[in-house]
Design a protein around this motif. Structure first.
Motif, PDB file in Angstrom:
ATOM      1  N   SER A 221      12.926   7.366  -2.949  1.00  0.00           N
ATOM      2  CA  SER A 221      11.642   7.084  -2.322  1.00  0.00           C
ATOM      3  C   SER A 221      11.652   5.714  -1.649  1.00  0.00           C
ATOM      4  N   VAL A 222      12.276   4.740  -2.298  1.00  0.00           N
ATOM      5  CA  VAL A 222      12.408   3.420  -1.686  1.00  0.00           C
ATOM      6  C   VAL A 222      13.242   3.522  -0.410  1.00  0.00           C
ATOM      7  N   GLU A 223      14.314   4.279  -0.472  1.00  0.00           N
ATOM      8  CA  GLU A 223      15.147   4.466   0.713  1.00  0.00           C
ATOM      9  C   GLU A 223      14.341   5.079   1.854  1.00  0.00           C
ATOM     10  N   ARG A 224      13.461   6.017   1.512  1.00  0.00           N
ATOM     11  CA  ARG A 224      12.644   6.641   2.549  1.00  0.00           C
ATOM     12  C   ARG A 224      11.689   5.630   3.171  1.00  0.00           C
ATOM     13  N   MET A 225      11.138   4.733   2.365  1.00  0.00           N
ATOM     14  CA  MET A 225      10.279   3.693   2.900  1.00  0.00           C
ATOM     15  C   MET A 225      11.018   2.848   3.933  1.00  0.00           C
TER      16      MET A 225
ATOM     17  N   THR B 119       0.827  -1.205   0.000  1.00  0.00           N
ATOM     18  CA  THR B 119       0.000   0.000   0.000  1.00  0.00           C
ATOM     19  C   THR B 119       0.862   1.255   0.000  1.00  0.00           C
ATOM     20  N   ALA B 120       1.867   1.282   0.864  1.00  0.00           N
ATOM     21  CA  ALA B 120       2.730   2.460   0.958  1.00  0.00           C
ATOM     22  C   ALA B 120       3.407   2.746  -0.378  1.00  0.00           C
ATOM     23  N   GLY B 121       3.780   1.689  -1.108  1.00  0.00           N
ATOM     24  CA  GLY B 121       4.431   1.889  -2.398  1.00  0.00           C
ATOM     25  C   GLY B 121       3.570   2.637  -3.394  1.00  0.00           C
ATOM     26  N   VAL B 122       2.259   2.410  -3.363  1.00  0.00           N
ATOM     27  CA  VAL B 122       1.362   3.123  -4.276  1.00  0.00           C
ATOM     28  C   VAL B 122       1.371   4.615  -3.965  1.00  0.00           C
ATOM     29  N   LEU B 123       1.303   4.957  -2.685  1.00  0.00           N
ATOM     30  CA  LEU B 123       1.325   6.379  -2.306  1.00  0.00           C
ATOM     31  C   LEU B 123       2.655   7.020  -2.663  1.00  0.00           C
ATOM     32  N   VAL B 124       3.734   6.294  -2.447  1.00  0.00           N
ATOM     33  CA  VAL B 124       5.061   6.818  -2.777  1.00  0.00           C
ATOM     34  C   VAL B 124       5.185   7.057  -4.279  1.00  0.00           C
ATOM     35  N   ARG B 125       4.625   6.176  -5.076  1.00  0.00           N
ATOM     36  CA  ARG B 125       4.683   6.362  -6.534  1.00  0.00           C
ATOM     37  C   ARG B 125       3.919   7.610  -6.959  1.00  0.00           C
TER      38      ARG B 125
ATOM     39  N   TYR C  76      10.056   2.316  12.610  1.00  0.00           N
ATOM     40  CA  TYR C  76       9.060   2.120  11.564  1.00  0.00           C
ATOM     41  C   TYR C  76       9.247   3.165  10.484  1.00  0.00           C
ATOM     42  N   GLY C  77       9.175   2.715   9.225  1.00  0.00           N
ATOM     43  CA  GLY C  77       9.256   3.614   8.090  1.00  0.00           C
ATOM     44  C   GLY C  77       7.901   3.782   7.447  1.00  0.00           C
ATOM     45  N   PHE C  78       7.795   3.481   6.153  1.00  0.00           N
ATOM     46  CA  PHE C  78       6.507   3.448   5.464  1.00  0.00           C
ATOM     47  C   PHE C  78       6.176   1.985   5.180  1.00  0.00           C
ATOM     48  N   GLY C  79       5.415   1.359   6.055  1.00  0.00           N
ATOM     49  CA  GLY C  79       5.034  -0.034   5.863  1.00  0.00           C
ATOM     50  C   GLY C  79       6.061  -1.041   6.320  1.00  0.00           C
ATOM     51  N   TRP C  80       7.219  -0.613   6.787  1.00  0.00           N
ATOM     52  CA  TRP C  80       8.294  -1.520   7.190  1.00  0.00           C
ATOM     53  C   TRP C  80       8.680  -1.283   8.643  1.00  0.00           C
ATOM     54  N   TRP C  81       8.789  -2.373   9.410  1.00  0.00           N
ATOM     55  CA  TRP C  81       9.410  -2.329  10.728  1.00  0.00           C
ATOM     56  C   TRP C  81      10.926  -2.334  10.538  1.00  0.00           C
ATOM     57  N   ILE C  82      11.619  -1.474  11.267  1.00  0.00           N
ATOM     58  CA  ILE C  82      13.057  -1.299  11.113  1.00  0.00           C
ATOM     59  C   ILE C  82      13.769  -1.826  12.359  1.00  0.00           C
ATOM     60  N   ASP C  83      14.690  -2.746  12.169  1.00  0.00           N
ATOM     61  CA  ASP C  83      15.442  -3.294  13.301  1.00  0.00           C
ATOM     62  C   ASP C  83      16.374  -2.225  13.859  1.00  0.00           C
TER      63      ASP C  83
ATOM     64  N   VAL D 251      -7.690   3.184  10.863  1.00  0.00           N
ATOM     65  CA  VAL D 251      -8.345   3.876   9.767  1.00  0.00           C
ATOM     66  C   VAL D 251      -7.422   4.868   9.068  1.00  0.00           C
ATOM     67  N   GLN D 252      -6.298   5.228   9.694  1.00  0.00           N
ATOM     68  CA  GLN D 252      -5.362   6.133   9.019  1.00  0.00           C
ATOM     69  C   GLN D 252      -4.902   5.555   7.667  1.00  0.00           C
ATOM     70  N   TRP D 253      -4.864   4.228   7.557  1.00  0.00           N
ATOM     71  CA  TRP D 253      -4.485   3.618   6.281  1.00  0.00           C
ATOM     72  C   TRP D 253      -5.606   3.736   5.247  1.00  0.00           C
ATOM     73  N   GLN D 254      -6.874   3.651   5.691  1.00  0.00           N
ATOM     74  CA  GLN D 254      -7.984   3.885   4.762  1.00  0.00           C
ATOM     75  C   GLN D 254      -7.952   5.324   4.257  1.00  0.00           C
ATOM     76  N   ILE D 255      -7.602   6.248   5.135  1.00  0.00           N
ATOM     77  CA  ILE D 255      -7.515   7.656   4.732  1.00  0.00           C
ATOM     78  C   ILE D 255      -6.423   7.838   3.682  1.00  0.00           C
ATOM     79  N   ALA D 256      -5.282   7.183   3.875  1.00  0.00           N
ATOM     80  CA  ALA D 256      -4.213   7.271   2.881  1.00  0.00           C
ATOM     81  C   ALA D 256      -4.675   6.733   1.532  1.00  0.00           C
ATOM     82  N   GLY D 257      -5.401   5.616   1.537  1.00  0.00           N
ATOM     83  CA  GLY D 257      -5.909   5.058   0.287  1.00  0.00           C
ATOM     84  C   GLY D 257      -6.888   5.983  -0.403  1.00  0.00           C
ATOM     85  N   ALA D 258      -7.739   6.633   0.392  1.00  0.00           N
ATOM     86  CA  ALA D 258      -8.703   7.581  -0.180  1.00  0.00           C
ATOM     87  C   ALA D 258      -7.991   8.775  -0.804  1.00  0.00           C
ATOM     88  N   VAL D 259      -6.939   9.251  -0.171  1.00  0.00           N
ATOM     89  CA  VAL D 259      -6.151  10.335  -0.764  1.00  0.00           C
ATOM     90  C   VAL D 259      -5.566   9.890  -2.095  1.00  0.00           C
TER      91      VAL D 259
END
Length: 393
Positions: free
Chosen positions: A306-310, A107-113, A329-336, A203-211
């Motif tokens: 953009s991928v790096e930012r994710m 999902t995050a990748g679509v917004l980033v694109r 946490y980044g965009f959709g990814w947990w960061i160790d 629901v914040q993710w539904q809001i992102a999809g609607a945007v």
């Protein structure tokens, strides 16, 4: 029984209810493993010789111990593509599974694109793009939505938050759900300022999809087609909102799904953070795109920066945020945060995609079980997978 294939593939050639979803955020025979003939498949041998024979006994023992009917594991290398596939029990390369929160990086990748295309600035208030975001909750950005930092009520701290229940209802429409949740009267006391607290999911993710749908003028299904299906060839990929349609809510994997998305009613409210279904090879192709700086074959789908930012720990860098697991946490990814370069996007049903960014490899483990079992098995596989890749190099 195991079906295992080792091969190089072209990236363009293939590609209770709410408690269970919250849990997803933590985190032939064996002799045929590595032999393409074991599954009757044709293959092209990778340039390096890989020995993943240590993996199968671990998975077999785990499945037997926990009474599971199968698993899939696909390993990817940024240079050589898919370098190993192993399928156990009832699983094979074509098995389509619901992956719950492993949807988030997709999902995050679509917004980033869309941001790469200049249709959206991730750091501007979404009120700049959608009329219904004016007034209440001013200043919330897409970057905050995608990093679980908007301040809106998430699955944590309240997975059963009534005013946002539309996110689980397939009969709703995505933008209507987002607008209703955004302007919910009486929720002000439950909201905190953005970039002050990590609140996973919701629901914040539904809001992102609607945007995304609003700024592009396209439905989510078309955005998926343009972002992933066409450039990456991932024909099995799709989204629905299955949570109240099949199974017992979110209490466990809905076995009646049976790998058949046609069982689900069409929806205009696809579940952005947990509605993805996909087969193992196609998910691996999406991991390759993340490893290859946003490229699928010859197509630059996402910009490298953009991928790096994710993949960057936004909650740590922006507000010294701490997640419930102590990871970033980044965009959709947990960061160790423990010194490794591993990032993950696990789901409530036991799917665990991971990337080792420094090592240039990753994997996709899929179970149809629960988050605890997926995380436990994945933790047992990280070291042998890395050892096999290191030895081959």
């Amino acid at each position: 029984m195991i079906s295992s294939r080792t091969r190089l593939r072209s990236t363009a050639g293939v590609l209770a209810l709410l408690a269970s979803l919250t849990a997803g955020c933590s985190s032939d025979d064996a002799a045929g493993a590595g032999d393409p003939s074991a599954s009757g498949a044709t293959s092209t041998a990778p340039a390096r010789e890989y020995d993943f024979s240590a993996v199968a006994p671990i998975v077999e023992a785990f499945l037997a111990e926990n009474g599971l009917d199968g698993a899939g594991l696909v390993i990817v290398d940024e240079d050589e593509g898919i370098i190993d596939e192993q399928y156990f029990g009832e699983f094979d390369a074509d098995r389509v599974s619901l992956v719950a929160s492993a949807s988030k990086m997709v999902t995050a990748g679509v917004l980033v694109r869309l941001a790469d295309q200049g249709l959206l600035d991730l750091d501007e208030p979404i009120a700049e793009y959608v009329e219904w975001a004016e007034g209440a909750n001013p200043g919330i950005t897409v970057a905050q939505l995608l990093s679980n930092s908007s301040g809106l009520v998430g699955l944590l701290p309240n997975p059963a938050y009534g005013p946002y229940v539309c996110q689980f209802l397939p009969a709703e429409e995505l933008e209507d759900c987002a607008a209703t949740a955004w302007a919910t009267p009486g929720d002000d006391a439950d909201i905190v300022p953005p970039d002050t607290e990590f609140r996973y999911g919701g629901v914040q993710w539904q809001i992102a999809g609607a945007v995304a749908e609003t700024v592009s003028g396209k439905p989510w299904s078309q955005l998926l087609e343009e972002t992933y299906v066409e450039p990456c060839g991932v024909e099995s990929l799709g989204y629905n909102n299955h949570w109240t349609q099949i199974g017992e809510g979110l209490s466990g994997y809905p076995d009646e799904f049976g790998g058949d998305p046609g069982l689900l009613a069409p929806t205009e409210n696809p579940h952005m953070e947990g509605g993805l279904y996909i087969d193992p090879v196609d998910y691996a192709e999406l991991l390759l795109m993340q490893l290859r700086d946003g490229r699928c074959g010859d197509t630059q789908v996402l910009e490298p920066e953009s991928v790096e930012r994710m993949h960057t720990d936004r909650v740590g860098e922006t507000y010294a945020g701490a997640t419930m697991t102590g990871t970033g946490y980044g965009f959709g990814w947990w960061i160790d945060r423990d010194g490794s370069s591993r990032i993950t996007d696990p789901g409530a049903y036991g799917a665990v995609p991971w990337l080792d960014l420094d090592g240039g490899f990753g994997g996709y483990l899929v179970l149809e079980a629960d988050a605890r079992l997926g995380a436990t098995l994945a933790a047992q596989l990280y070291e042998p997978v890395e050892a096999a890749i290191t030895a081959a190099r």
